[in-house]
Design an enzyme around this catalytic site. Structure first.
Site, PDB file in Angstrom:
ATOM      1  CG  ASN A 226      -1.831  -1.187   1.254  1.00 27.32           C
ATOM      2  OD1 ASN A 226      -2.398  -1.542   0.229  1.00 27.32           O
ATOM      3  ND2 ASN A 226      -1.967  -1.826   2.404  1.00 27.32           N
ATOM      4  CD  GLU A 309      -7.100  -4.971   0.922  1.00 27.90           C
ATOM      5  OE1 GLU A 309      -5.927  -4.655   1.176  1.00 27.90           O
ATOM      6  OE2 GLU A 309      -7.713  -5.874   1.528  1.00 27.90           O
ATOM      7  CG  ASP A 388      -6.299 -11.237   3.496  1.00 23.08           C
ATOM      8  OD1 ASP A 388      -5.105 -11.456   3.254  1.00 23.08           O
ATOM      9  OD2 ASP A 388      -6.727 -10.132   3.856  1.00 23.08           O
ATOM     10  CD  GLU A 416      -3.446  -9.178   8.117  1.00 24.08           C
ATOM     11  OE1 GLU A 416      -2.685  -9.398   7.159  1.00 24.08           O
ATOM     12  OE2 GLU A 416      -4.443  -8.445   8.038  1.00 24.08           O
TER      13      GLU A 416
HETATM   14  C1  GCU Z   1      -4.618  -7.941   4.061  1.00 26.78           C
HETATM   15  C2  GCU Z   1      -4.056  -7.029   5.106  1.00 26.78           C
HETATM   16  C3  GCU Z   1      -3.750  -5.674   4.554  1.00 26.78           C
HETATM   17  C4  GCU Z   1      -2.856  -5.816   3.315  1.00 26.78           C
HETATM   18  C5  GCU Z   1      -3.487  -6.750   2.323  1.00 26.78           C
HETATM   19  C6  GCU Z   1      -2.590  -7.081   1.145  1.00 26.78           C
HETATM   20  O1  GCU Z   1      -5.882  -7.518   3.642  1.00 26.78           O
HETATM   21  O2  GCU Z   1      -4.977  -6.915   6.163  1.00 26.78           O
HETATM   22  O3  GCU Z   1      -3.114  -4.920   5.544  1.00 26.78           O
HETATM   23  O4  GCU Z   1      -2.646  -4.588   2.738  1.00 26.78           O
HETATM   24  O5  GCU Z   1      -3.767  -7.978   2.946  1.00 26.78           O
HETATM   25  O6  GCU Z   1      -2.122  -8.210   1.065  1.00 26.78           O
HETATM   26  O7  GCU Z   1      -2.354  -6.236   0.297  1.00 26.78           O
END
Ligand code: GCU
Length: 713
Positions: A226, A309, A388, A416
């Site tokens: 991100n 996302e 996920d 996670e």
């Molecule tokens: C999960 C995770 C996020 C991350 C995403 C990804 O959703 O909670 O923090 O950015 O995976 O793999 O890009």
């Protein structure tokens, strides 16, 4: 705070005792030319932070010289600590490390491809044609210890099964207001960045690279997928800082990759669009890549999370993921660079009322139709499961759906969804199961009969041994931070260790890998300590599964931070992770007959195995089917009784873990003992919380009492 007083993980000086007490020698072709490793003015020039002029030849030379200098220093360090000596290569050394390149300065930098180990009458010779491979060979001898020298005469070749073995750091330069310095980081701050800057002192990064080299990892992506505004600038303004990080990783043969924002041409370049087919955008990326490789000549490439996302991507321009990835691939191709393009793409603004949209389907729906369109230097990076990183998911069908694409398997070392490094959960067995999984059952591929050849595994697909032969390797999200123990929980070091070892050789046995980690981390470990660590970790993944979300349903975690139970936490959210519990039953119908049709994304036999209630494995039942609480599992128990039994058993197992540790805590250094004890205390508290919430939820929904009459609230 980052200080130099951190735990040595699997490379305490004592781990080098066997090698360090012997006579060691290093031979490279330059010795013969009379240029000792690490001493020429050319080396010093190559070690400078930014080369002024670049050719492939000089970039590979730069890495080679740096790694050879490291090896030389390793030999000095080990012998100084343990009384051995560095001797000439014709001086009858106990261990000779010999660089024997086919071509000492190839025009194209070759991938490190393993080493040969020869033992004759107690003398060991390791030869490799690439300095990084020789370094891996050195750490192999360190790992073997006395066995390296005492074993029978042998002549072995050791090569990684996958050429690409990489760790992805989800580290932010700026502290993110919600995610912090490291997204999903459970080990303190970042080893690279501190509050908006690349750290001035990167010596710990080099120590990290040493740990990675010892397990065969040679690529690291240094920032979060991100990519926020600050992090995007690593690609441009901050290149000198990226070059510093690359220089800190390079001595151990680890190459640097960057996560980049697809919108960079607009946000950094001031262009009106990021459309991948726009000529100005293509030129912008080509120029950007040229500048990056000028700053870091052995740079590895870009990692991209696009249209996922909230991250920008090609969809905004009416283009698809192949258009986007190929445009970047074209920009990095002149430099031999790679684009790791993530397949984690789904609708995160779903309507929970809509039972037709299935997040599990998304990656296959988006990517399988694009098979054959990706450039040769694009790696499509696929999370191991379709949703996920849950404790239990089926293996993603995308891995088997793209024979004409370089597909990489993505794992998550950072815990996670598996206890956030507060719970002791050894993930080696989970990864081993994924790597050994056979997408076509006993057949070798889509068109083969079951006896048509060796069954293809996920490891085969990732390493280019499957149909199509297009391996993209193995990548994983790192679990390391600036914590004293690197990974928060000292026992979580075993996960980082196991990831490297299984990426190198997916056939390794996870308990044997754990033994290696114990031998190196606690040299001379007494039998009770070894037995206790095995008792705590061998079954810990399964234990975690027992007391958390049952039967493959996943999630049931607290939204946002994802720690601890919250059965309905995600049930009415836009995230697409639902369990659909009502008074009669629970589970997601993903069948072709009556559900979302996800089972149809699998090849035979799995499309049938998962489709049918009769053949669907218990541990994935609720992932694939919505069933009444009274449904009888293959185990003979009803779903609801299974939930009660597993949750009580899970907590009992954690209690035994705590007791086992108390018995042996005195056998490890105090700081390790205390940290592990603290974490186990929290694990026990959390496991009880999980047990009580999940059992109570099922009891209240179903009204069916526990056959054993245990306390449920
Ligand atoms: C999960 C995770 C996020 C991350 C995403 C990804 O959703 O909670 O923090 O950015 O995976 O793999 O890009």
């Amino acid at each position: 705070m980052l200080d130099n007083d951190f735990h040595p993980a699997w490379l305490p000086d004592a781990a080098l005792q066997t090698v360090g007490s012997r006579r060691l020698a290093l031979r490279s072709p330059d010795d013969e030319a009379g240029v000792p490793v690490g001493s020429s003015s050319r080396d010093r020039q190559l070690e400078g932070p930014i080369a002024t002029e670049h050719t492939d030849r000089s970039s590979s030379r730069r890495t080679d010289r740096a790694v050879l200098a490291t090896l030389s220093a390793e030999l000095d360090r080990a012998t100084r600590a343990h009384g051995g000596a560095v001797v000439g290569h014709d001086d009858e050394p106990d261990l000779l490390l010999a660089l024997d390149p086919a071509d000492p300065a190839p025009a194209e930098p070759a991938e490190p491809a393993g080493y040969r180990l020869l033992r004759a009458a107690g003398r060991v010779t390791v030869t490799a044609d690439h300095p990084t491979s020789l370094l891996h060979g050195w750490f192999h001898v360190v790992r073997l210890g006395a066995v390296a020298f005492d074993g029978p005469d042998t002549d072995e070749h050791h090569a990684p099964v996958s050429a690409l073995r990489m760790l992805d750091h989800w580290d932010n330069v700026d502290v993110h207001p919600v995610m912090g310095q490291v997204e999903r980081g459970y080990a303190g701050g970042s080893i690279f960045y501190d509050a908006g800057h690349v750290r001035a002192d990167l010596s710990r990064v080099t120590t990290y690279a040493r740990l990675l080299a010892a397990v065969g990892i040679d690529r690291v992506a240094i920032n979060n997928v991100n990519v926020a505004a600050r992090e995007a600038r690593l690609l441009t303004d901050d290149l000198p800082e990226v070059a510093r990080i690359a220089a800190a990783l390079r001595p151990y043969g680890v190459r640097t990759h960057l996560s980049v924002s697809f919108a960079s041409p607009v946000t950094l370049g001031g262009l009106p669009t990021s459309d991948p087919l726009d000529p100005a955008v293509r030129t912008w990326w080509r120029d950007a890549a040229d500048v990056v490789w000028r700053a870091v000549p052995d740079f590895g490439g870009f990692v991209v999370k696009a249209d996922s996302e909230g991250q920008p991507g090609p969809f905004a321009h009416g283009r698809d993921h192949a258009d986007g990835a190929n445009m970047l691939a074209e920009a990095v191709a002149p430099h031999g660079g790679l684009v790791h393009w993530r397949a984690f793409v789904y609708n995160h603004t779903q309507d929970w009322r809509d039972r037709t949209t299935d997040r599990a389907r998304a990656a296959h729906d988006h990517f399988a139709p694009l098979d054959g369109r990706f450039a040769g230097n694009v790696v499509v990076q696929v999370k191991h499961g379709p949703v996920d990183f849950q404790v239990r998911e089926p293996v993603s069908p995308v891995l088997a759906a793209m024979p004409r694409t370089r597909v990489a398997l993505e794992l998550q070392v950072t815990q996670e969804y598996t206890g956030q490094q507060r719970h002791a959960v050894y993930l080696g067995p989970a990864w081993s199961e994924i790597l050994r999984w056979q997408p076509w059952g006993d057949a070798a591929g889509p068109d083969d009969a079951p006896d048509g050849g060796a069954p293809v595994t996920v490891a085969d697909l990732a390493s280019g041994r499957g149909p199509g032969g297009q391996g993209g390797g193995i990548a994983a999200v790192s679990n390391v931070g600036d914590d004293r123990f690197w990974t928060g929980h000292p026992l979580a070091q075993a996960n980082l260790y196991a990831f490297g070892r299984l990426a190198w050789d997916p056939a390794l046995d996870p308990p044997a890998v754990l033994d290696e980690w114990i031998d190196l981390t606690f040299p001379g470990a007494p039998a009770e300590l070894r037995a206790a660590v095995h008792a705590i970790l061998d079954e810990s993944w399964h234990t975690y599964e027992l007391y958390t979300a049952p039967l493959g349903i996943g999630f049931m975690v607290r939204p946002g931070h994802h720690y601890g139970p919250d059965v309905d936490g995600y049930e009415y959210t836009p995230w697409g992770t639902y369990h659909f519990a009502d008074r009669d039953g629970i589970g997601v119908d993903r069948t072709r007959a009556t559900g979302t049709g996800y089972t149809g994304q699998y090849p035979a036999p799995w499309r049938e195995v998962y489709e049918s209630l009769d053949s669907c494995p218990d541990e994935l039942l609720l992932f694939f089917h919505h069933v009444p609480y009274t449904h009888v599992l293959h185990s003979g128990k009803t779903v609801v009784q299974h939930v009660y039994d597993t949750h009580f058993e899970g907590v009992e197992r954690v209690e035994r873990m705590v007791e086992r540790w108390e018995d042996v805590a005195g056998l490890v250094p105090d700081d390790v003992a205390r940290r592990v004890s603290d974490r186990l205390t929290e694990q026990r508290r959390s496991a009880v919380e999980w047990r009580d919430q999940v059992t109570t939820y099922f009891w209240r929904k179903s009204g069916i009492p526990d056959e054993q009459g245990r306390t449920i609230y």
